[in-house]
Write a protein that holds these residues in place. Structure first.
Motif, PDB file in Angstrom:
ATOM      1  N   SER A   1       0.923  -5.197  -8.173  1.00 45.27           N
ATOM      2  CA  SER A   1       0.535  -6.508  -7.649  1.00 45.27           C
ATOM      3  C   SER A   1       1.734  -7.282  -7.125  1.00 45.27           C
ATOM      4  O   SER A   1       1.684  -7.871  -6.034  1.00 45.27           O
ATOM      5  CB  SER A   1      -0.162  -7.322  -8.746  1.00 45.27           C
ATOM      6  OG  SER A   1      -1.323  -6.678  -9.192  1.00 45.27           O
ATOM      7  N   GLU A   2       2.828  -7.297  -7.897  1.00 43.14           N
ATOM      8  CA  GLU A   2       4.006  -8.059  -7.492  1.00 43.14           C
ATOM      9  C   GLU A   2       4.614  -7.508  -6.204  1.00 43.14           C
ATOM     10  O   GLU A   2       5.092  -8.261  -5.354  1.00 43.14           O
ATOM     11  CB  GLU A   2       5.050  -8.047  -8.611  1.00 43.14           C
ATOM     12  CG  GLU A   2       4.662  -8.827  -9.853  1.00 43.14           C
ATOM     13  CD  GLU A   2       4.602 -10.317  -9.594  1.00 43.14           C
ATOM     14  OE1 GLU A   2       5.274 -10.791  -8.663  1.00 43.14           O
ATOM     15  OE2 GLU A   2       3.878 -11.013 -10.324  1.00 43.14           O
ATOM     16  N   PHE A   3       4.592  -6.182  -6.068  1.00 37.07           N
ATOM     17  CA  PHE A   3       5.131  -5.586  -4.849  1.00 37.07           C
ATOM     18  C   PHE A   3       4.099  -5.534  -3.726  1.00 37.07           C
ATOM     19  O   PHE A   3       4.425  -5.133  -2.612  1.00 37.07           O
ATOM     20  CB  PHE A   3       5.644  -4.174  -5.141  1.00 37.07           C
ATOM     21  CG  PHE A   3       7.010  -4.143  -5.757  1.00 37.07           C
ATOM     22  CD1 PHE A   3       8.151  -4.202  -4.976  1.00 37.07           C
ATOM     23  CD2 PHE A   3       7.158  -4.081  -7.136  1.00 37.07           C
ATOM     24  CE1 PHE A   3       9.409  -4.182  -5.536  1.00 37.07           C
ATOM     25  CE2 PHE A   3       8.415  -4.058  -7.713  1.00 37.07           C
ATOM     26  CZ  PHE A   3       9.545  -4.110  -6.913  1.00 37.07           C
ATOM     27  N   ASP A   4       2.853  -5.914  -4.034  1.00 41.57           N
ATOM     28  CA  ASP A   4       1.780  -5.938  -3.038  1.00 41.57           C
ATOM     29  C   ASP A   4       1.700  -4.588  -2.331  1.00 41.57           C
ATOM     30  O   ASP A   4       1.867  -4.484  -1.105  1.00 41.57           O
ATOM     31  CB  ASP A   4       2.012  -7.062  -2.035  1.00 41.57           C
ATOM     32  CG  ASP A   4       0.771  -7.343  -1.190  1.00 41.57           C
ATOM     33  OD1 ASP A   4      -0.325  -6.909  -1.590  1.00 41.57           O
ATOM     34  OD2 ASP A   4       0.907  -7.981  -0.131  1.00 41.57           O
TER      35      ASP A   4
ATOM     36  N   VAL B   1       5.235   1.339  -0.674  1.00 43.68           N
ATOM     37  CA  VAL B   1       4.556   2.503  -1.224  1.00 43.68           C
ATOM     38  C   VAL B   1       4.874   2.594  -2.708  1.00 43.68           C
ATOM     39  O   VAL B   1       6.036   2.457  -3.114  1.00 43.68           O
ATOM     40  CB  VAL B   1       5.009   3.789  -0.515  1.00 43.68           C
ATOM     41  CG1 VAL B   1       4.401   5.012  -1.188  1.00 43.68           C
ATOM     42  CG2 VAL B   1       4.648   3.740   0.951  1.00 43.68           C
ATOM     43  N   VAL B   2       3.857   2.813  -3.539  1.00 43.51           N
ATOM     44  CA  VAL B   2       4.059   3.025  -4.971  1.00 43.51           C
ATOM     45  C   VAL B   2       3.605   4.442  -5.310  1.00 43.51           C
ATOM     46  O   VAL B   2       2.485   4.836  -4.989  1.00 43.51           O
ATOM     47  CB  VAL B   2       3.277   2.006  -5.819  1.00 43.51           C
ATOM     48  CG1 VAL B   2       3.466   2.301  -7.313  1.00 43.51           C
ATOM     49  CG2 VAL B   2       3.729   0.585  -5.495  1.00 43.51           C
ATOM     50  N   VAL B   3       4.494   5.216  -5.940  1.00 44.12           N
ATOM     51  CA  VAL B   3       4.191   6.578  -6.377  1.00 44.12           C
ATOM     52  C   VAL B   3       4.320   6.628  -7.896  1.00 44.12           C
ATOM     53  O   VAL B   3       5.321   6.170  -8.454  1.00 44.12           O
ATOM     54  CB  VAL B   3       5.131   7.602  -5.732  1.00 44.12           C
ATOM     55  CG1 VAL B   3       4.823   9.011  -6.240  1.00 44.12           C
ATOM     56  CG2 VAL B   3       5.013   7.551  -4.212  1.00 44.12           C
TER      57      VAL B   3
ATOM     58  N   ASP C   1       1.011  -1.366  -0.369  1.00 45.52           N
ATOM     59  CA  ASP C   1       0.196  -1.002   0.787  1.00 45.52           C
ATOM     60  C   ASP C   1      -0.373   0.404   0.639  1.00 45.52           C
ATOM     61  O   ASP C   1      -1.452   0.694   1.160  1.00 45.52           O
ATOM     62  CB  ASP C   1       1.033  -1.064   2.066  1.00 45.52           C
ATOM     63  CG  ASP C   1       1.553  -2.458   2.346  1.00 45.52           C
ATOM     64  OD1 ASP C   1       0.734  -3.350   2.585  1.00 45.52           O
ATOM     65  OD2 ASP C   1       2.788  -2.647   2.324  1.00 45.52           O
ATOM     66  N   VAL C   2       0.382   1.276  -0.028  1.00 49.04           N
ATOM     67  CA  VAL C   2      -0.020   2.664  -0.238  1.00 49.04           C
ATOM     68  C   VAL C   2       0.275   3.017  -1.692  1.00 49.04           C
ATOM     69  O   VAL C   2       1.336   2.664  -2.213  1.00 49.04           O
ATOM     70  CB  VAL C   2       0.737   3.634   0.691  1.00 49.04           C
ATOM     71  CG1 VAL C   2       0.269   5.074   0.472  1.00 49.04           C
ATOM     72  CG2 VAL C   2       0.567   3.236   2.147  1.00 49.04           C
TER      73      VAL C   2
ATOM     74  N   ARG D   1      -9.497  -1.016  -4.175  1.00 46.53           N
ATOM     75  CA  ARG D   1     -10.546  -2.026  -4.045  1.00 46.53           C
ATOM     76  C   ARG D   1     -10.090  -3.439  -4.366  1.00 46.53           C
ATOM     77  O   ARG D   1     -10.634  -4.412  -3.835  1.00 46.53           O
ATOM     78  CB  ARG D   1     -11.740  -1.626  -4.919  1.00 46.53           C
ATOM     79  CG  ARG D   1     -12.415  -0.370  -4.376  1.00 46.53           C
ATOM     80  CD  ARG D   1     -13.265   0.349  -5.370  1.00 46.53           C
ATOM     81  NE  ARG D   1     -13.749   1.621  -4.786  1.00 46.53           N
ATOM     82  CZ  ARG D   1     -14.147   2.662  -5.491  1.00 46.53           C
ATOM     83  NH1 ARG D   1     -14.138   2.605  -6.816  1.00 46.53           N
ATOM     84  NH2 ARG D   1     -14.553   3.756  -4.884  1.00 46.53           N
ATOM     85  N   ASP D   2      -9.082  -3.579  -5.228  1.00 49.40           N
ATOM     86  CA  ASP D   2      -8.596  -4.916  -5.558  1.00 49.40           C
ATOM     87  C   ASP D   2      -7.398  -5.328  -4.711  1.00 49.40           C
ATOM     88  O   ASP D   2      -7.203  -6.518  -4.451  1.00 49.40           O
ATOM     89  CB  ASP D   2      -8.224  -5.001  -7.040  1.00 49.40           C
ATOM     90  CG  ASP D   2      -9.453  -4.978  -7.947  1.00 49.40           C
ATOM     91  OD1 ASP D   2     -10.575  -4.814  -7.417  1.00 49.40           O
ATOM     92  OD2 ASP D   2      -9.293  -5.107  -9.173  1.00 49.40           O
ATOM     93  N   LEU D   3      -6.570  -4.359  -4.297  1.00 48.06           N
ATOM     94  CA  LEU D   3      -5.399  -4.669  -3.479  1.00 48.06           C
ATOM     95  C   LEU D   3      -5.585  -4.286  -2.013  1.00 48.06           C
ATOM     96  O   LEU D   3      -4.794  -4.685  -1.162  1.00 48.06           O
ATOM     97  CB  LEU D   3      -4.152  -3.944  -4.011  1.00 48.06           C
ATOM     98  CG  LEU D   3      -3.596  -4.382  -5.362  1.00 48.06           C
ATOM     99  CD1 LEU D   3      -2.351  -3.564  -5.699  1.00 48.06           C
ATOM    100  CD2 LEU D   3      -3.259  -5.867  -5.362  1.00 48.06           C
ATOM    101  N   GLY D   4      -6.602  -3.477  -1.728  1.00 50.80           N
ATOM    102  CA  GLY D   4      -6.791  -3.006  -0.364  1.00 50.80           C
ATOM    103  C   GLY D   4      -5.772  -1.968   0.048  1.00 50.80           C
ATOM    104  O   GLY D   4      -5.525  -1.769   1.246  1.00 50.80           O
ATOM    105  N   ALA D   5      -5.166  -1.277  -0.927  1.00 58.26           N
ATOM    106  CA  ALA D   5      -4.139  -0.278  -0.628  1.00 58.26           C
ATOM    107  C   ALA D   5      -4.782   1.041  -0.222  1.00 58.26           C
ATOM    108  O   ALA D   5      -5.829   1.426  -0.740  1.00 58.26           O
ATOM    109  CB  ALA D   5      -3.249  -0.061  -1.856  1.00 58.26           C
TER     110      ALA D   5
END
Length: 405
Positions: free
Chosen positions: A150-153, A73-75, A155-156, A232-236
């Motif tokens: 991107s590096e952490f990929d 998760v990225v906040v 999900d949210v 749209r680019d990562l599917g998060a």
């Protein structure tokens, strides 16, 4: 499992939430230092690193990793420097304890704008317009932030903002007290649950009830929003949270951000909660009855720019183009004239019958017509709002901020 209240730590720490520790660990995103150790008190590993190190844009990224597997998760907060509750809340979230997965937090994403106390940086650039979909970010800071996601990929992704007005089905007055989300039934349900929950437990005035809406389409202005690109680019699964920046005190607004973010992430990184507060014995009642207005008839329209990043275009769709091009991303001179062109606005059926312009940051219509000229009279940020109306009386708005130094 979703929780019944904010954690004790979250609530009690609000009084000190305005100051963040300055930590500089020059470590690549996604890598773990040899000296990283689990926190003995909460059983998680904590790490930090700095992006844009050595520049005035330098800011710290906080990484919390639980022992149990789970999503990343990225906040983020502080993409706009004048939206204080967002970056104060993100600073609190950086210290949260999680039960599973990884929590990556960037509390002060736009350090220069935060230092200035403005939406834009020294060059008049709106950071949240620098993330075009399917292409590279437009600035070095945007690239550095995108590299983290991107590096952490991720999900949210949760991006915390504020608006000068309340969203009430028509964003002409603002997009505050709203949660915008990416596509998908599960994402929409999570946003609805978070908004209903925060309203029920933390909002006393039902005029400030939280509403939800989906992101606008890829071809709808404004473009270049971080959460749009993440979705749209990562599917998060992506969320943009807006609170009202006027009237409620800072502590209240921070509490709203914290409550909503915990609720959005409850099924992802909070499996159990022995330390972060009590887990309800029964599921939380997500239906506050008639207290919360039903927003089924209130489609979210195009973002009003300075009131931030509202979503989902409807008919008609307002759009502003400028001459010189992209004037809202330029540092203009006092006395410079800019042409504002609304002829690019569209309508599904029929035609647009009126173009109304508000030039002074209030609700007064100052100009009409599909094209107008404005002259920047003073240094600072100047918010301009366009409202278009079609034959059926439906409206949409678009807003830009012109900055002069």
């Amino acid at each position: 499992m979703r929780r019944d209240r904010l954690s004790r730590r979250t609530v009690l720490a609000l009084t000190g939430a305005c100051s963040f520790a300055t930590v500089g660990v020059g470590q690549l995103a996604g890598e773990t230092g040899d000296d990283e150790q689990p926190d003995e008190d909460d059983g998680v590993s904590r790490d930090t690193f700095v992006i844009r190190e050595g520049t005035d844009q330098a800011t710290t990224v906080y990484v919390t990793t639980a022992e149990a597997d789970g999503p990343t998760v990225v906040v983020l907060g502080g993409i706009h420097g004048n939206e204080v509750a967002g970056y104060v809340a993100a600073g609190e979230i950086a210290d949260w304890t999680i039960d599973a997965g990884t929590l990556v937090t960037i509390p002060e994403a736009n350090a220069v704008a935060i230092e200035r106390g403005t939406r834009t940086d020294d060059d008049g650039i709106d950071l949240n317009r620098q993330f075009p979909e399917s292409s590279e970010p437009r600035t070095d800071l945007a690239s550095a932030i995108w590299d983290v996601l991107s590096e952490f990929d991720a999900d949210v992704v949760v991006d915390l903002h504020e608006s000068i007005g309340i969203y009430a089905g028509d964003p002409i007055d603002g997009v505050g007290q709203a949660i915008f989300h990416s596509d998908g039934d599960a994402v929409a349900e999570t946003a609805d649950s978070a908004g209903t929950y925060a309203t029920k437990h933390y909002v006393d005035d039902m005029d400030l009830a939280f509403k939800t809406g989906s992101f606008s389409g890829p071809t709808t202005e404004p473009s270049g929003l971080l959460v749009h690109k993440a979705a749209r680019d990562l599917g998060a699964d992506s969320y943009l949270v807006e609170t009202l920046s006027r009237s409620p005190d800072l502590e209240t607004r921070v509490q709203w951000h914290l409550a909503i973010t915990e609720r959005l992430l409850a099924d992802d990184v909070f499996v159990d909660d022995p330390e972060n507060g009590d887990v309800p014995e029964q599921p939380v009642d997500d239906d506050p009855g008639e207290e919360v207005p039903d927003d089924d008839d209130d489609p979210v329209e195009t973002d009003p720019g300075d009131d931030d990043d509202g979503e989902t275009g409807v008919s008609p769709s307002a759009e502003i183009r400028t001459d010189p091009p992209n004037a809202d991303e330029l540092s203009l001179e006092s006395g410079q004239t800019v042409t504002l062109d609304a002829t690019c606005s569209t309508v599904t059926d029929g035609e647009i019958v009126s173009y109304d312009w508000q030039l002074n940051g209030d609700e007064t219509v100052d100009e009409t017509g599909d094209t107008i000229d404005v002259t920047i009279g003073a240094n600072g940020d100047h918010s301009i709002l366009l409202r278009v109306t079609d034959e059926e009386g439906a409206t949409d708005t678009a807003q830009i901020t012109l900055s002069a130094e």
